[in-house]
Design a protein around this motif. Structure first.
Motif, PDB file in Angstrom:
ATOM      1  N   VAL B  48       0.832  -1.210   0.000  1.00 19.77           N
ATOM      2  CA  VAL B  48       0.000   0.000   0.000  1.00 19.77           C
ATOM      3  C   VAL B  48       0.868   1.262   0.000  1.00 19.77           C
ATOM      4  O   VAL B  48       0.646   2.191  -0.789  1.00 19.77           O
ATOM      5  N   GLU B  51       2.632   1.796  -3.344  1.00 22.00           N
ATOM      6  CA  GLU B  51       1.765   2.353  -4.384  1.00 22.00           C
ATOM      7  C   GLU B  51       1.499   3.840  -4.151  1.00 22.00           C
ATOM      8  O   GLU B  51       1.500   4.636  -5.087  1.00 22.00           O
ATOM      9  N   ALA B  52       1.277   4.210  -2.889  1.00 18.79           N
ATOM     10  CA  ALA B  52       1.027   5.626  -2.582  1.00 18.79           C
ATOM     11  C   ALA B  52       2.262   6.469  -2.913  1.00 18.79           C
ATOM     12  O   ALA B  52       2.155   7.556  -3.500  1.00 18.79           O
ATOM     13  N   TRP B 119      -4.010   2.492  -7.588  1.00 16.25           N
ATOM     14  CA  TRP B 119      -5.082   2.994  -6.724  1.00 16.25           C
ATOM     15  C   TRP B 119      -6.079   1.913  -6.360  1.00 16.25           C
ATOM     16  O   TRP B 119      -6.671   1.924  -5.293  1.00 16.25           O
ATOM     17  N   ILE B 122      -4.535   0.233  -3.391  1.00 15.86           N
ATOM     18  CA  ILE B 122      -4.631   1.077  -2.192  1.00 15.86           C
ATOM     19  C   ILE B 122      -6.043   1.028  -1.626  1.00 15.86           C
ATOM     20  O   ILE B 122      -6.264   0.771  -0.436  1.00 15.86           O
ATOM     21  N   VAL B 129      -9.310   6.163   3.311  1.00 20.84           N
ATOM     22  CA  VAL B 129      -8.363   6.868   2.451  1.00 20.84           C
ATOM     23  C   VAL B 129      -8.892   8.279   2.210  1.00 20.84           C
ATOM     24  O   VAL B 129     -10.023   8.452   1.772  1.00 20.84           O
TER      25      VAL B 129
END
Lengths: 112, 149
Positions: B48, B51-52, B119, B122, B129
């Motif tokens: 996560v 990816e962010a 996304w 995530i 989020v």
């Protein structure tokens, strides 16, 4: 991005020697895969047993490698560690590739 | 008070660039070691946050000559690990993160998606989020339900 290969009559095994396929090496991985799959048998087994982490960029690079090989050839993935397997499962890419939990399992399948 | 009873709270900062995400994850995962997360849990956290951060590096700082700092704050709460990622890169288009729909993989080989999974992963793996542009800063907060006692 270090890849090692071993070619048998009916397939070629490409083993990833790095522990990560992520955004930092995705392009390098794609280029290296092109070189290793340009010629040789129609079946390629990508051995991921050393790979501990893959992100969406790494996943995209593996998909690109399969597209580059074309519909008449097979890219099978073997030796997926749990974290790597999870990325394929969550994105449903496990339905697109032939997955083998061990390299031996894949070799047995394609040698027959 | 014994160490293991203190909730974790720390900050990791890295400079943007090609290796920024790897460096940040290296620091982050070693700071999380005392929590003794399950392998599955630490795998989720690493994915996560990767990816962010990939999004910050790729879209927040698209010009490789432009440098900035990315700050990652992590705090352990009763319902998991809460992360706040701050950077001074470009704002998200439309002032919000993408929906994160799952790309369709039931298509012909040539049409298989090679991107658009970030996304989705995530939103699939994290909770709460939220994104806000505060002044010239991007603030992305999210929670991952791991390390629950």
């Amino acid at each position: 991005m270090e890849l090692s290969t071993k070619t048998e009559d009916s397939f070629r095994i490409v083993s990833v020697q790095d522990t990560r396929i992520d955004a930092a090496v995705a392009i390098e991985f794609k280029d290296a895969m092109r070189q290793q799959t340009d010629d040789g048998p129609d079946i390629v087994i990508l051995d991921l047993s050393q790979v501990q982490f893959i992100d969406s960029s790494g996943l995209g690079a593996i998909v690109a490698s399969m597209k580059y090989m074309g519909a008449d050839r097979t890219l099978a993935l073997a030796g997926l560690t749990p974290t790597v397997e999870k990325v394929f499962r969550l994105t449903r890419m496990d339905s697109v590739f032939s997955l083998f939990s061990t390299l031996d399992g894949a070799v047995e399948e394609f040698r027959a | 008070m014994p160490y293991h009873n203190q909730p974790a709270r720390f900050e990791v900062s890295v400079e943007t660039g090609a290796m920024a995400v790897r460096h940040a994850l290296d620091k982050l995962m070693s700071r999380l070691e005392p929590l003794k997360l399950e392998i599955e849990e630490s795998g989720t956290v690493e994915l996560v946050i990767a990816e962010a951060l990939n999004n910050v590096v790729e879209h927040g700082y698209p010009d490789p000559n432009e440098y900035g700092l990315i700050h990652i704050l992590c705090s352990q709460e009763h319902n998991g690990l809460r992360f706040e990622i701050k950077d001074k890169g470009r704002p998200m288009p439309n002032g919000q993160p993408p929906f994160g729909f799952a790309p369709d993989v039931t298509v012909a080989l040539d049409d298989l998606p090679e991107g658009g999974f970030g996304w989705f992963l995530i939103k699939d793996l994290a909770r709460d989020v939220s994104y806000e542009r505060q002044g010239n800063e991007n603030h992305l907060t999210l929670r991952i339900s791991v390390g629950l006692s």
